[in-house]
Design a protein around this motif. Structure first.
Motif, PDB file in Angstrom:
ATOM      1  N   GLY A  82       0.847  -1.185   0.000  1.00  0.00           N
ATOM      2  CA  GLY A  82       0.000   0.000   0.000  1.00  0.00           C
ATOM      3  C   GLY A  82       0.882   1.234   0.000  1.00  0.00           C
ATOM      4  O   GLY A  82       1.530   1.548   1.005  1.00  0.00           O
ATOM      5  N   ARG A  85      -0.082   8.167  -0.705  1.00  0.00           N
ATOM      6  CA  ARG A  85       0.000   9.294  -1.642  1.00  0.00           C
ATOM      7  C   ARG A  85       1.130  10.245  -1.252  1.00  0.00           C
ATOM      8  O   ARG A  85       1.815  10.802  -2.114  1.00  0.00           O
ATOM      9  CB  ARG A  85      -1.334  10.042  -1.665  1.00  0.00           C
ATOM     10  CG  ARG A  85      -1.306  11.312  -2.501  1.00  0.00           C
ATOM     11  CD  ARG A  85      -2.658  11.983  -2.545  1.00  0.00           C
ATOM     12  NE  ARG A  85      -3.593  11.227  -3.357  1.00  0.00           N
ATOM     13  CZ  ARG A  85      -4.805  10.851  -2.949  1.00  0.00           C
ATOM     14  NH1 ARG A  85      -5.201  11.132  -1.725  1.00  0.00           N
ATOM     15  NH2 ARG A  85      -5.609  10.192  -3.764  1.00  0.00           N
ATOM     16  N   GLU A 114      -5.864   0.079  -0.956  1.00  0.00           N
ATOM     17  CA  GLU A 114      -6.198   1.102   0.041  1.00  0.00           C
ATOM     18  C   GLU A 114      -6.295   0.520   1.451  1.00  0.00           C
ATOM     19  O   GLU A 114      -5.939   1.176   2.430  1.00  0.00           O
ATOM     20  CB  GLU A 114      -7.515   1.784  -0.336  1.00  0.00           C
ATOM     21  CG  GLU A 114      -7.853   2.971   0.548  1.00  0.00           C
ATOM     22  CD  GLU A 114      -9.063   3.733   0.069  1.00  0.00           C
ATOM     23  OE1 GLU A 114      -9.416   4.734   0.723  1.00  0.00           O
ATOM     24  OE2 GLU A 114      -9.657   3.337  -0.963  1.00  0.00           O
ATOM     25  N   GLY A 157      -2.667   2.013   0.646  1.00  0.00           N
ATOM     26  CA  GLY A 157      -2.399   2.412  -0.728  1.00  0.00           C
ATOM     27  C   GLY A 157      -3.315   3.521  -1.189  1.00  0.00           C
ATOM     28  O   GLY A 157      -4.297   3.265  -1.891  1.00  0.00           O
ATOM     29  N   THR A 158      -2.996   4.751  -0.834  1.00  0.00           N
ATOM     30  CA  THR A 158      -3.839   5.893  -1.180  1.00  0.00           C
ATOM     31  C   THR A 158      -3.412   6.568  -2.481  1.00  0.00           C
ATOM     32  O   THR A 158      -4.072   7.504  -2.935  1.00  0.00           O
ATOM     33  CB  THR A 158      -3.840   6.922  -0.036  1.00  0.00           C
ATOM     34  OG1 THR A 158      -2.483   7.249   0.308  1.00  0.00           O
ATOM     35  CG2 THR A 158      -4.540   6.353   1.190  1.00  0.00           C
ATOM     36  N   THR A 159      -2.310   6.118  -3.082  1.00  0.00           N
ATOM     37  CA  THR A 159      -1.905   6.650  -4.385  1.00  0.00           C
ATOM     38  C   THR A 159      -2.924   6.241  -5.444  1.00  0.00           C
ATOM     39  O   THR A 159      -3.362   5.092  -5.491  1.00  0.00           O
ATOM     40  CB  THR A 159      -0.523   6.111  -4.779  1.00  0.00           C
ATOM     41  OG1 THR A 159       0.444   6.561  -3.837  1.00  0.00           O
ATOM     42  CG2 THR A 159      -0.122   6.590  -6.168  1.00  0.00           C
ATOM     43  N   THR A 160      -3.308   7.183  -6.287  1.00  0.00           N
ATOM     44  CA  THR A 160      -4.237   6.909  -7.378  1.00  0.00           C
ATOM     45  C   THR A 160      -3.545   7.165  -8.718  1.00  0.00           C
ATOM     46  O   THR A 160      -2.447   7.738  -8.768  1.00  0.00           O
ATOM     47  CB  THR A 160      -5.488   7.799  -7.281  1.00  0.00           C
ATOM     48  OG1 THR A 160      -5.105   9.175  -7.518  1.00  0.00           O
ATOM     49  CG2 THR A 160      -6.131   7.682  -5.902  1.00  0.00           C
ATOM     50  N   SER A 197      -1.235  -2.968  -8.558  1.00  0.00           N
ATOM     51  CA  SER A 197      -2.395  -2.137  -8.244  1.00  0.00           C
ATOM     52  C   SER A 197      -3.680  -2.867  -8.609  1.00  0.00           C
ATOM     53  O   SER A 197      -3.669  -3.877  -9.312  1.00  0.00           O
ATOM     54  CB  SER A 197      -2.332  -0.812  -9.004  1.00  0.00           C
ATOM     55  OG  SER A 197      -2.751  -0.992 -10.353  1.00  0.00           O
TER      56      SER A 197
END
Length: 342
Positions: free
Chosen positions: A188, A191, A215, A219-222, A246
């Motif tokens: 994860g 961001r 998430e 894992g808050t990176t998009t 991902s």
């Protein structure tokens, strides 16, 4: 990359583990287990052998691993102190920082600060793996990381940095003129970490590898967070790019099909994603991917027919397409998972 066994080589060098009584006992138990399994004589002692003696005599010929064993009397601080007292660290070019204790209790600040405080003892250090925990020591999602920018500041000659674990991981925007390879292995990727990496000035960076995860494990990176990278505005020396692990592999492939960054990237790694036939269709039809020298896709959900289409379309590319998976079906619902989460 296996999370079940420690690395045997790093930075082009064989890995040699700096020993402690607890590690020697662990190695003896492992040797006894292997002997029983092979129905061979069971040893009653373990000897480090010539390789260890040679590494002590010429420390620059090995990548040194530092770690502690759970429930041992020696702390990581003690282990590190013995290492810099016993080994001529001025010759060490590659270092692996492994288990530093109970990962959910002790964050990466401690080993980071030990390294930065003693940076003058490692003038030749060029490659660092920070957080090489295996599953027997901690799941990847349990590793408590830290801000790695002080490490880069302390080692201006660093050329390769690999980090494992996403909890608390940061890389405050920094400038570093020597770093050529940067890899973040996470279940994860926050961001905040992604933003710091992409805001950094890394003119020598040739290889960037990011594992995004899910998430539920931080894992808050998009995909939107990768816009500056895909636009080709960053890292002028970049030639090898790994965007891995991902839940949004299909959307990533669609974005890459029109991404200016692929005009100069020669090697692309899209392993470990939830990548289905929808993404495979893009790989098979978009001209962008045909200009690559190498494309690696391990762990995917492409059907056999789509795999053949991708192979035919990318016949001029060195393509590794392996480890095809099938989704899980439970109570009438279909579930897809990236390779590395917990």
């Amino acid at each position: 990359m296996s999370f079940y066994e420690h690395l045997t080589d790093f930075a082009g060098l064989p890995v040699v583990e700096f020993l402690s009584p607890a590690i020697e006992q662990q190695k003896l138990l492992d040797a006894q287990w292997r002997a029983r399994r092979a129905e061979q004589p069971v040893p009653d002692r373990w000897e480090p052998g010539d390789i260890y003696a040679e590494a002590l005599a010429q420390p620059g010929t090995a990548a040194w691993r530092l770690r502690v064993v759970a429930d041992s009397d020696e702390t990581f601080e003690d282990h590190f102190t013995r290492f810099i007292s016993s080994v001529d660290t001025t010759q060490v070019t590659a270092l692996i920082i492994g288990c530093w204790g109970e990962s959910y209790e002790i964050a990466g600040d401690m080993p980071r600060d030990l390294l930065t405080a003693h940076a003058d003892r490692f003038p030749a250090l060029r490659s660092l793996f920070f957080g090489e925990f295996i599953v027997e020591e901690a799941e990847i999602s349990w590793i408590e990381q830290t801000d790695l920018a002080p490490l880069l500041a302390a080692f201006p000659g660093m050329e390769e940095l690999v980090v494992r674990g996403g909890n608390g991981l940061r890389l405050s925007a920094t400038q570093h003129r020597s770093l050529r390879k940067l890899t973040a292995q996470t279940g994860g990727l926050p961001r905040q970490a992604t933003a710091g990496i992409l805001a950094s000035e890394l003119p020598a960076l040739e290889h960037l590898e990011l594992w995004f995860g899910v998430e539920g494990y931080g894992g808050t990176t998009t995909l939107d967070d990768l816009t500056p990278l895909l636009a080709g505005e960053l890292f002028p020396s970049l030639r090898s790019l790994g965007l891995r692990n991902s839940e949004w592999g299909d959307d990533l492939v669609r974005a890459l099909a029109e991404a200016p960054v692929l005009e100069r990237v020669r090697v692309l790694n899209l392993s470990d994603h939830v990548l289905t036939d929808a993404g495979g269709e893009v790989l098979a039809t978009a001209p962008t991917f045909r200009t690559l020298e190498r494309l690696v896709i391990r762990h995917h959900f492409l059907t056999e027919g789509m795999q053949e289409r991708v192979r035919a379309a990318l016949a001029g590319v060195d393509l590794e397409l392996s480890d095809a998976r099938k989704p899980e079906v439970y109570q009438g619902k279909t579930y897809y998972y990236p390779s590395v989460t917990e």
